[in-house]
Design a protein around this motif. Structure first.
Motif, PDB file in Angstrom:
ATOM      1  N   THR A  53       0.854  -1.262  -0.008  1.00 47.24           N
ATOM      2  CA  THR A  53       0.050  -0.324  -0.025  1.00 47.24           C
ATOM      3  C   THR A  53       0.929   1.336   0.070  1.00 47.24           C
ATOM      4  O   THR A  53       2.034   1.241   0.223  1.00 47.24           O
ATOM      5  CB  THR A  53      -1.051  -0.098   1.158  1.00 47.24           C
ATOM      6  N   ILE A  54       0.265   2.331  -0.424  1.00 44.57           N
ATOM      7  CA  ILE A  54       0.859   3.576  -0.401  1.00 44.57           C
ATOM      8  C   ILE A  54       1.165   4.012   0.984  1.00 44.57           C
ATOM      9  O   ILE A  54       2.522   4.448   1.345  1.00 44.57           O
ATOM     10  CB  ILE A  54      -0.101   4.884  -0.938  1.00 44.57           C
ATOM     11  N   ARG A  77       1.329   4.610  -6.727  1.00 42.52           N
ATOM     12  CA  ARG A  77       1.045   2.936  -6.674  1.00 42.52           C
ATOM     13  C   ARG A  77       0.496   2.531  -7.994  1.00 42.52           C
ATOM     14  O   ARG A  77      -0.516   3.144  -8.532  1.00 42.52           O
ATOM     15  CB  ARG A  77       0.401   2.461  -5.593  1.00 42.52           C
ATOM     16  N   TYR A 104      -3.324   3.275 -11.988  1.00 42.93           N
ATOM     17  CA  TYR A 104      -2.353   3.974 -10.939  1.00 42.93           C
ATOM     18  C   TYR A 104      -3.133   5.077 -10.117  1.00 42.93           C
ATOM     19  O   TYR A 104      -4.276   5.580 -10.666  1.00 42.93           O
ATOM     20  CB  TYR A 104      -1.139   4.579 -11.576  1.00 42.93           C
ATOM     21  N   THR A 105      -2.723   5.348  -8.966  1.00 36.68           N
ATOM     22  CA  THR A 105      -3.206   6.170  -8.050  1.00 36.68           C
ATOM     23  C   THR A 105      -2.026   6.871  -7.432  1.00 36.68           C
ATOM     24  O   THR A 105      -0.782   6.367  -7.258  1.00 36.68           O
ATOM     25  CB  THR A 105      -4.277   5.608  -7.318  1.00 36.68           C
ATOM     26  N   SER A 137      -0.603   9.418  -3.755  1.00 33.04           N
ATOM     27  CA  SER A 137      -1.068  10.149  -2.459  1.00 33.04           C
ATOM     28  C   SER A 137      -1.186  11.735  -2.617  1.00 33.04           C
ATOM     29  O   SER A 137      -0.760  12.267  -3.814  1.00 33.04           O
ATOM     30  CB  SER A 137       0.282  10.021  -1.603  1.00 33.04           C
ATOM     31  N   GLU A 163      -9.500   5.611  -6.039  1.00 30.92           N
ATOM     32  CA  GLU A 163      -9.312   4.791  -4.962  1.00 30.92           C
ATOM     33  C   GLU A 163      -8.147   3.754  -4.744  1.00 30.92           C
ATOM     34  O   GLU A 163      -8.226   3.061  -5.982  1.00 30.92           O
ATOM     35  CB  GLU A 163     -10.655   4.023  -4.607  1.00 30.92           C
ATOM     36  N   GLU A 164      -7.525   3.665  -3.827  1.00 27.41           N
ATOM     37  CA  GLU A 164      -6.307   2.698  -3.927  1.00 27.41           C
ATOM     38  C   GLU A 164      -6.805   1.248  -3.969  1.00 27.41           C
ATOM     39  O   GLU A 164      -6.193   0.321  -4.708  1.00 27.41           O
ATOM     40  CB  GLU A 164      -5.500   2.809  -2.635  1.00 27.41           C
ATOM     41  N   TYR A 165      -8.157   1.085  -3.464  1.00 33.20           N
ATOM     42  CA  TYR A 165      -8.578  -0.375  -3.573  1.00 33.20           C
ATOM     43  C   TYR A 165      -8.828  -0.958  -4.837  1.00 33.20           C
ATOM     44  O   TYR A 165      -8.644  -1.860  -5.076  1.00 33.20           O
ATOM     45  CB  TYR A 165     -10.177  -0.426  -3.058  1.00 33.20           C
ATOM     46  N   ILE A 195      -6.773  -0.475  -7.119  1.00 36.19           N
ATOM     47  CA  ILE A 195      -5.447  -0.931  -7.662  1.00 36.19           C
ATOM     48  C   ILE A 195      -5.473  -2.535  -7.337  1.00 36.19           C
ATOM     49  O   ILE A 195      -4.701  -3.259  -8.191  1.00 36.19           O
ATOM     50  CB  ILE A 195      -4.002  -0.262  -6.954  1.00 36.19           C
ATOM     51  N   ASP A 196      -5.889  -2.810  -6.256  1.00 28.02           N
ATOM     52  CA  ASP A 196      -6.040  -4.291  -5.934  1.00 28.02           C
ATOM     53  C   ASP A 196      -7.062  -5.135  -6.822  1.00 28.02           C
ATOM     54  O   ASP A 196      -6.527  -6.126  -7.335  1.00 28.02           O
ATOM     55  CB  ASP A 196      -6.509  -4.461  -4.532  1.00 28.02           C
TER      56      ASP A 196
END
Length: 267
Positions: free
Chosen positions: A99-100, A114, A130-131, A133, A159-161, A163-164
């Motif tokens: 994670t970031i 990320r 990609y996302t 901070s 949303e970083e989610y 990326i998963d």
């Protein structure tokens, strides 16, 4: 801008080659950090910028650092880099599941992007999400987007989610496609084709189907309906797939990949 790629494996080399090919960085401004002697010799032979064997000799000079190492090696890497980092540096990570926040805490930095590329990036046909901070500036984000686009296509997600989720779909996705292709190739050889004929039949079929879908406005289901005549051969195959839950199994596999990506981020 000086760019440092940490990790001289497949993806690290992919980015190094793509950056140079797209003229986004000059050879003298590209650095690669690698500690495995065999890879060091290969990298120097390819002339992919300047190859270093220690972070102390190159990290301080870099404006953008690409983290292209295995996620299980991240903790060790962070511990070795943290005393050398600069708050103004931008870190682009392609480590699955890391994670970031883990990167920020591990390195003591704020500017982290990320990304999740996939294997076809090696031939310029990759798909990357990609996302970033909040500390990353718009100019820095545009620069990284241009970098990622040298390996194919890239999309920004809020949303970083996501990326998963990308890891589960486009990241692992080539293996799903190749798995289906492998089954069709085996079916073709069992029907009497030799191996080279079977591989050509299947590869060209997949290539044609993808191009057809991408160059028209019809949905996948609409194309399936066009190929499937009532009582015909395609309908017979599709009925078998439905009876054995192939469609649901593929979705279950993707969900399992997502669960694993999330679990990796918690380790």
């Amino acid at each position: 801008m000086k760019i440092l790629v940490i990790g001289g494996g497949n993806m690290g080399r992919t980015y190094a080659r793509s950056l140079l090919r797209a003229h986004l960085v000059k050879q003298e401004d590209l650095m690669i950090l690698e500690r495995i002697s065999e890879k060091i010799d290969e990298l120097r032979g390819e002339k992919l910028g300047t190859v270093y064997t220690s972070a102390e000799s190159c990290l301080a000079a870099a404006d953008l650092i690409i983290l292209a190492v295995k996620p299980q090696d991240s903790a060790t890497l962070f511990a070795s880099l943290r005393p050398l980092t600069d708050p103004q540096q931008v870190y682009l990570s392609i480590m699955a599941g890391v994670t970031i926040k883990s990167i920020q805490d591990g390195l003591g930095v704020a500017k982290v992007i990320r990304a999740m590329p996939n294997l076809p990036a090696q031939i310029g046909l990759g798909m990357t999400a990609y996302t970033a901070s909040e500390a990353v500036t718009r100019i820095e984000l545009v620069l990284v987007q241009n970098l990622l686009n040298t390996t194919g296509k890239a999309i920004y997600v809020d949303e970083e989610y996501s990326i998963d989720a990308t890891t589960a779909i486009s990241g692992s996705g080539p293996a799903y496609v190749l798995y289906f292709m492998q089954a069709m190739i085996e079916a073709a050889t069992e029907m009497g084709f030799n191996e080279s004929q079977a591989e050509l039949l299947v590869a060209q079929t997949f290539r044609g189907a993808v191009e057809l879908q991408m160059k028209n406005d019809l949905t996948c289901q609409e194309w399936i309906d066009r190929v499937s005549s009532k009582g015909g051969t395609t309908e017979a195959a599709m009925n078998t797939f439905r009876a054995t839950s192939v469609f649901e199994d593929i979705k279950s596999g993707a969900r399992a990949a997502l669960d694993r990506a999330v679990a990796l981020g918690k380790n």
